[in-house]
Design a protein around this motif. Structure first.
Motif, PDB file in Angstrom:
ATOM      1  N   GLY A  35     -13.945 -21.136  34.405  1.00 38.02           N
ATOM      2  CA  GLY A  35     -13.670 -19.888  35.122  1.00 38.02           C
ATOM      3  C   GLY A  35     -12.207 -19.674  35.422  1.00 38.02           C
ATOM      4  N   LEU A  67      -7.701 -12.697  26.307  1.00 35.90           N
ATOM      5  CA  LEU A  67      -7.153 -13.534  27.376  1.00 35.90           C
ATOM      6  C   LEU A  67      -8.221 -14.414  28.023  1.00 35.90           C
ATOM      7  N   LYS A  68      -9.464 -14.288  27.575  1.00 37.60           N
ATOM      8  CA  LYS A  68     -10.501 -15.142  28.159  1.00 37.60           C
ATOM      9  C   LYS A  68     -10.663 -16.445  27.377  1.00 37.60           C
ATOM     10  N   SER A 107     -23.489 -16.302  34.824  1.00 37.13           N
ATOM     11  CA  SER A 107     -23.091 -14.952  34.410  1.00 37.13           C
ATOM     12  C   SER A 107     -21.863 -14.954  33.511  1.00 37.13           C
ATOM     13  N   VAL A 128     -23.851  -6.922  30.874  1.00 39.51           N
ATOM     14  CA  VAL A 128     -22.435  -7.159  30.642  1.00 39.51           C
ATOM     15  C   VAL A 128     -22.066  -8.558  31.108  1.00 39.51           C
ATOM     16  N   LEU A 129     -21.620  -9.368  30.204  1.00 40.46           N
ATOM     17  CA  LEU A 129     -21.145 -10.702  30.559  1.00 40.46           C
ATOM     18  C   LEU A 129     -19.730 -10.878  30.022  1.00 40.46           C
ATOM     19  N   PRO A 130     -18.840 -11.487  30.797  1.00 37.50           N
ATOM     20  CA  PRO A 130     -17.545 -11.833  30.216  1.00 37.50           C
ATOM     21  C   PRO A 130     -17.747 -12.910  29.157  1.00 37.50           C
ATOM     22  N   LEU A 131     -17.163 -12.692  27.996  1.00 33.07           N
ATOM     23  CA  LEU A 131     -17.376 -13.616  26.874  1.00 33.07           C
ATOM     24  C   LEU A 131     -16.134 -14.470  26.650  1.00 33.07           C
TER      25      LEU A 131
END
Lengths: 362, 244
Positions: free
Chosen positions: B244, B129-130, B52, B8-11
Motif C-alpha cells: 500500500g 505510479l502504482k 480492496s 473499481v479496484l486500484p490495480l
C-alpha cells in the motif's frame, strides 16, 4: 526503544566473532511463544518492541500497534495507540513514517553528497507537514470536523518522522452499509458535516490529498451521527510546488495527474495541485457511501476493462450516481460532475453545499 | 457492447523478488514454501482483493544465497523474472529444485544477495505510479559485513557494494557502478525483512537496515531455527500490507 533508535549517530560496533550455532538454540523459547494460539501474524513486527517514542521534550508511551487505516500495517507508516507521558488519560495515535529517513552520522561521513540529498528530502517533507499544520490551526466553520494533528517532528535521537493525532472515542469508519440504514435527514446531516470539513480545508488553502472512506469517521452526537475527517499525512497547501508533493505519490492520482504523468513518462514539473483533486476524490467517496450500486465504486463497462475511478473516467466510463438519498437531485447531478476529467469543470465545495441549501458565511 | 457492473479496484503491477537463505538450517521454511509456492499468484490475488486491491501484472523471481566464504560457486542461485500465472510451473520449479546445505558458521551472504535483488530488471511502465518493486528477504542468520568477499562475476557485472553505505546508496536510487539492472523507483520500492533482530545480544545488520533505510520493515525471526514459525499466510499478508 532499541539502541539503534536511541543512538543513531553512534557507530554500531559489534562483535560477532563469538557467535556460534549454539547461540541459535537460545531462540527456542521465543519460537514456542510465537506459536501461541491467538497470536497475530504481525506480532513479530520489529517496531512492536518499542515501548515509547520521544518527540521533542514529550514522551509518548506506546500501548499497542494498531496498524494502518484498515487495521493492517500500511505501506507508509506504523501507527500506535499511545498516551502522553504523565497523562494516561489522554490517548493519542502516534504515526512513525517509513519515509523519509534522516541520514545517520555514519552515512554523513561516508557519503556526504547522498546524505545531503537525504536531508533535503527530509526538509521538504517537514516543510509540507508544518505548512499544512499551520493552516489547520484556523478555527473556521467546519474546523471541528477535522481531526487535526497535534504534534509532528523527527523522533528524538532517531531517523524517523513522527506525527501525533488525537484519539476520537467511539468513532468508526464510514461505510455504505451504515449510511443506507439512515433516513434522509440523517444522511443529509452527515454529508453536510463532511462537506463543511472539506470546505474549511479548501478555505485555508489545504488539499487533503487522500479523501477515501477509510479517512471519514462516523461519530455519534446528540443530534445524531456526524462526520469527522482524519489523516492529513498526504495533505499539501495549494501553493505547494510539485517537488514538495512528490513524496506523496500515488494517493493524489486523479485523471488530470494521470494524463500528465503518462505524457511526461515521469513526475512532471507542472502539476494541477489545486482543490480539484479533492473534489474528484470526494465524488468517488460520495458515490461509495450514498449510491445504491454497491460499497465499492462500480460502473457498467465492457468485460475486459479493469482499473480504478481515474482509469474509468479517462476511458469515458462514468460512475452511476442515481438518487443519493439526500433529497436533492441537483446535488446528485453535481456529484456526477466531480468526476470530470478537467478539474476546472468540477464543481466547488461551495456549490455542493449550496445544492443542499447550506449557507456558510464567507 | 457486452456490459456488466464492475467494481473499481486500484490495480498494482507488482514485481516480487524472494531472497532466501538456502543454508541447512532453513530447510523447514523452504520445505513449507515448496509446498505452497504454486498457489502464490492465486493466494496473493485473493488477499489483495480482501484489502480492496487488485493485481495488474505479477512477476516473481528467486535469489537464493548461502555463504561466499564457504564456496563461491554455490553461494547464489538466481532466476529470471517469471510472469505469473503463465509461468507458475517454472517459478515453482525453481523453488522445488532448491537444496539447503552449508552455513554452519553463521553469518551468511545475505547482503550480497540483497544487492543482486536490487539489480533486478524491474518493470518500468512510466505511466503507472502504482507499480511496486518488492524484495522479501528470508533468513534465520545475520549477514556478513560487505566488502570482504566479491560476488562471483557470473552473477553481476558490477563491482558490488563494498560497504553498507554503498548498499544504501543503491537502495536510495543511486546506480551502482556497472549495474546491469534498472533502478528501483522511489515510490515503488519496498523491502521486507524476515530476519533475526539480534543474536547473542548483538543487533544484526538486518535490524540496522530496518532502522535506517526507507520503505523497509522487519519481521523478527528466531535465529537458527529455519523460520519454522513463519507460515505462508503470514508471508502473503505481509506482502499485501506492504504494497500500500
Amino acid at each position: 526503544m532499541s539502541d539503534a533508535a536511541e543512538k543513531p549517530s553512534q557507530g554500531r560496533a559489534r562483535d560477532r566473532s563469538m557467535r556460534s550455532v549454539e547461540d541459535r538454540a537460545s531462540k527456542a523459547e521465543s519460537e514456542q511463544q510465537s506459536r501461541e494460539p491467538g497470536r497475530s501474524v504481525f506480532d513479530r513486527f520489529r517496531d512492536l518492541k518499542r515501548d515509547r517514542i520521544q518527540l521533542g521534550s514529550v514522551t509518548y508511551r506506546l500501548r499497542r500497534h494498531v496498524g494502518g487505516q484498515s487495521g493492517e500495517r500500511a505501506g507508509k507508516n506504523e501507527t500506535f495507540e499511545a498516551t502522553r507521558d504523565g497523562d494516561d488519560a489522554q490517548v493519542v495515535f502516534v504515526k512513525r513514517f517509513r519515509r523519509p529517513k534522516f541520514p545517520t552520522e555514519q552515512f554523513e561521513s561516508e557519503s556526504p553528497h547522498d546524505a545531503s540529498t537525504a536531508r533535503a528530502s527530509c526538509d521538504t517533507f517537514e516543510r509540507r507537514h508544518k505548512a499544512v499544520m499551520g493552516r489547520l490551526a484556523d478555527d473556521g466553520v467546519g474546523a471541528g470536523a477535522l481531526i487535526k494533528p497535534i504534534d509532528f517532528g523527527r523522533e528524538a535521537g532517531g531517523v524517523s518522522f513522527v506525527k501525533v493525532y488525537p484519539f476520537v472515542a467511539d468513532a468508526k469508519v464510514a461505510t455504505h452499509v451504515e449510511l443506507r440504514r439512515w433516513d434522509q435527514a440523517t444522511r443529509r446531516r452527515f454529508v453536510v458535516t463532511l462537506l463543511l470539513a472539506v470546505r474549511q480545508l479548501h478555505r485555508v488553502g489545504v488539499v487533503h490529498g487522500d479523501l477515501k472512506t477509510d479517512n471519514i469517521l462516523v461519530v455519534e452526537r446528540p443530534i445524531g451521527p456526524v462526520a469527522r475527517l482524519v489523516d492529513f499525512d498526504d495533505a499539501y497547501t495549494t501553493d505547494a510546488s510539485p517537488t514538495d508533493v512528490r513524496d506523496i505519490g500515488v494517493t493524489i492520482l486523479t485523471p488530470e495527474i494521470q494524463v500528465m504523468v503518462g505524457a511526461a513518462g515521469s513526475w512532471p514539473e507542472q502539476l494541477p495541485l489545486g482543490t480539484g483533486c479533492d473534489m474528484f476524490q470526494l465524488g468517488v467517496v460520495l458515490h461509495q457511501l450514498l449510491s445504491t450500486s454497491g460499497g465499492l465504486p462500480s460502473y457498467e463497462t465492457a468485460d475486459d476493462f479493469e482499473g480504478d475511478a481515474a482509469d474509468a473516467v479517462l476511458k469515458g466510463i462514468r460512475l452511476e450516481y442515481g438518487d443519493l438519498g439526500v433529497g436533492s437531485p441537483h446535488f446528485s447531478w453535481l456529484c456526477r460532475k466531480t468526476l470530470e476529467v478537467r478539474p476546472e469543470h468540477r464543481p466547488s465545495i461551495e456549490q455542493l453545499l449550496s445544492a443542499l441549501a447550506v449557507k456558510v458565511p464567507s | 457492447m457486452n456490459v456488466r457492473l464492475r467494481q473499481v479496484l486500484p490495480l498494482y503491477p507488482m514485481d516480487v523478488v524472494f531472497v532466501i537463505d538456502a543454508t541447512e538450517s532453513m530447510a523447514p521454511f523452504i520445505d513449507e514454501v515448496k509446498g505452497r509456492v504454486r498457489a502464490f499468484e492465486n493466494d496473493l490475488r485473493s488477499e489483495m482483493e480482501q484489502q480492496s486491491k487488485g493485481i495488474k501484472a505479477l512477476r516473481a523471481r528467486l535469489v537464493a544465497f548461502r555463504d561466499i566464504n564457504d564456496d563461491p560457486a554455490t553461494s547464489f542461485e538466481v532466476t529470471r523474472f517469471f510472469s505469473l500465472p503463465d509461468e507458475q510451473s517454472d517459478f515453482a520449479g525453481a523453488f522445488e529444485r532448491l537444496e539447503t546445505f552449508g552455513g554452519a558458521d553463521e553469518p551468511e551472504s545475505g547482503l550480497e544477495a540483497l544487492y543482486l535483488a536490487m539489480q533486478s530488471p524491474w518493470v518500468r511502465e512510466p505511466r503507472d505510479l502504482k507499480r511496486r518493486h518488492i524484495i522479501m528477504v528470508f533468513t534465520d542468520a545475520d549477514a556478513h559485513e560487505l566488502g570482504a568477499a566479491t560476488i562471483p562475476r557470473n552473477f553481476t557485472q558490477g563491482v558490488g557494494p563494498k560497504s553498507m553505505t554503498d548498499l544504501r546508496r543503491y537502495w536510495d536510487g543511486r546506480r551502482a557502478s556497472g549495474s546491469t539492472g534498472r533502478e528501483m523507483d522511489d515510490w515503488a520500492k519496498r523491502l521486507v525483512l524476515f530476519a533475526p533482530d539480534q543474536i547473542a545480544g548483538v543487533e544484526t545488520r538486518w535490524s540496522q537496515l530496518a532502522e535506517d533505510w526507507e520503505h523497509t520493515l522487519q519481521m523478527i525471526t528466531p535465529a537458527g531455527y529455519g523460520m519454522r514459525d513463519t507460515d505462508w499466510e503470514e508471508i502473503i499478508r505481509t506482502l499485501v500490507a506492504t504494497s500500500g
